[in-house]
Design an enzyme around this catalytic site. Structure first.
Site, PDB file in Angstrom:
ATOM      1  N   HIS A 249      16.649 -13.014  -7.059  1.00  0.00           N
ATOM      2  CA  HIS A 249      17.504 -14.208  -7.112  1.00  0.00           C
ATOM      3  C   HIS A 249      18.068 -14.532  -5.728  1.00  0.00           C
ATOM      4  O   HIS A 249      18.178 -15.688  -5.344  1.00  0.00           O
ATOM      5  CB  HIS A 249      18.689 -13.984  -8.061  1.00  0.00           C
ATOM      6  CG  HIS A 249      18.315 -13.769  -9.486  1.00  0.00           C
ATOM      7  ND1 HIS A 249      18.390 -12.537 -10.096  1.00  0.00           N
ATOM      8  CD2 HIS A 249      17.875 -14.630 -10.432  1.00  0.00           C
ATOM      9  CE1 HIS A 249      18.015 -12.650 -11.364  1.00  0.00           C
ATOM     10  NE2 HIS A 249      17.693 -13.902 -11.589  1.00  0.00           N
TER      11      HIS A 249
ATOM     12  N   GLY B 288      11.539 -18.953  -9.028  1.00  0.00           N
ATOM     13  CA  GLY B 288      10.674 -17.828  -8.662  1.00  0.00           C
ATOM     14  C   GLY B 288       9.260 -18.007  -9.201  1.00  0.00           C
ATOM     15  O   GLY B 288       9.062 -18.467 -10.322  1.00  0.00           O
TER      16      GLY B 288
ATOM     17  N   SER C 256      13.134  -7.726 -11.984  1.00  0.00           N
ATOM     18  CA  SER C 256      13.495  -8.482 -13.187  1.00  0.00           C
ATOM     19  C   SER C 256      14.753  -7.865 -13.771  1.00  0.00           C
ATOM     20  O   SER C 256      14.942  -6.641 -13.698  1.00  0.00           O
ATOM     21  CB  SER C 256      12.361  -8.372 -14.215  1.00  0.00           C
ATOM     22  OG  SER C 256      12.824  -8.727 -15.496  1.00  0.00           O
TER      23      SER C 256
END
Ligand code: PAF
Length: 276
Positions: free
Chosen positions: A37, A148, A186
């Site tokens: 992120h 992403g 993740s």
């Protein structure tokens, strides 16, 4: 970095930045942020003068048996990380600021690209994503937004929505951040126990092996998909799909390709992809 949680305050802060001539970027997230992120925020920073990140766990994109309640809410840590990565404004609205309570909401439904792969296995998921991303685009009115490549199909859905609705937002796809052993970062990785964490990088390694054979045209795409599914089963995954597609997710032709996969390790569902 400022934080706001109302649409009024968001619009005022963005309008002030825009009146000074700033190019505005949006990074939509559901929080529980990791280095992937933060790379989106850093990329946004390179293309814009004022970066807005949203943190909103979107109930519309979780199915009835998915992990909405379990999804980790870590806003305090997220705010610190966003500030460090160069975000100017954090927008973290409550659910009722985004979705009218108690009534069905207007949906943005993107056709075709949502029917396959993740869309086929998670009914309604992409309608929830495109609806909330469209709401965020209307609230922030960014010049650009970063997503992403890890969620390859999501990026394709957002691009198609932007094209079909003529939204004046440039969409930037940002390469996947990986652990040293290749596992794509993740939020779900934290659910892997030690044994599963050892096996997890084999998902990407399998995609790489298939990718190499695809480049060498060692077998047909269908045969390579089957090979990869078998390999994933052998090492302990329950694979849901391995799919070789053209980059626009249509049936494979002569390349360039994207190889996409989803596989479970115990209760944790991982997805990954590789551009060939
Ligand atoms: O990728 C995500 O985190 C979400 O799907 C998004 C784009 C923030 C929409 O809720």
């Amino acid at each position: 970095m400022r934080s706001v949680n109302t649409v009024l305050a968001l619009r005022a802060a963005v309008a002030a930045a825009r009146s000074g001539g700033a190019r505005i970027a949006l990074v939509p997230t559901m929080g529980n942020l990791h280095a992937g992120h933060l790379k989106l925020v850093e990329t946004a920073r390179q293309h814009a003068d004022f970066v807005v990140a949203s943190v909103f766990v979107n109930p519309l994109q979780f199915g009835p048996n998915e992990d909405f309640d379990r999804y980790p809410r870590t806003l305090t840590a997220d705010a610190v990380a966003l500030g460090g990565a160069g975000c100017d404004l954090l927008f973290a609205p409550p659910v009722d600021a985004m979705i009218a309570p108690g009534a069905a909401t207007t949906r943005v439904v993107v056709p075709e690209v949502t029917d396959m792969l993740e869309g086929a296995r998670r009914p309604g998921h992409f309608d929830g994503v495109s609806t909330i991303v469209s709401i965020l685009f209307h609230q922030v009115q960014p010049d650009l937004a970063c997503f992403g490549l890890k969620d390859y199909q999501q990026l394709a859905v957002v691009r198609r929505m932007v094209a079909d609705l003529h939204l004046p937002v440039e969409i930037i796809g940002v390469p996947t951040e990986r652990a040293d052993d290749g596992l794509a970062l993740s939020s779900r990785n934290q659910y892997l126990d030690a044994d599963a964490r050892q096996i997890a990088p084999l998902l990407f390694q399998t995609l790489q092996a298939i990718g190499d054979r695809l480049k060498r045209r060692a077998a047909s795409p269908a045969a390579l998909e089957t090979e990869a599914m078998n390999r994933l089963r052998e090492v302990g995954f329950e694979p849901e799909y391995v799919a070789i597609r053209a980059r626009d997710l249509s049936e494979p032709t002569d390349g360039p390709w994207v190889v996409l996969a989803a596989a479970r390790l115990g209760a944790t569902r991982l997805i990954d992809n590789l551009l060939i």
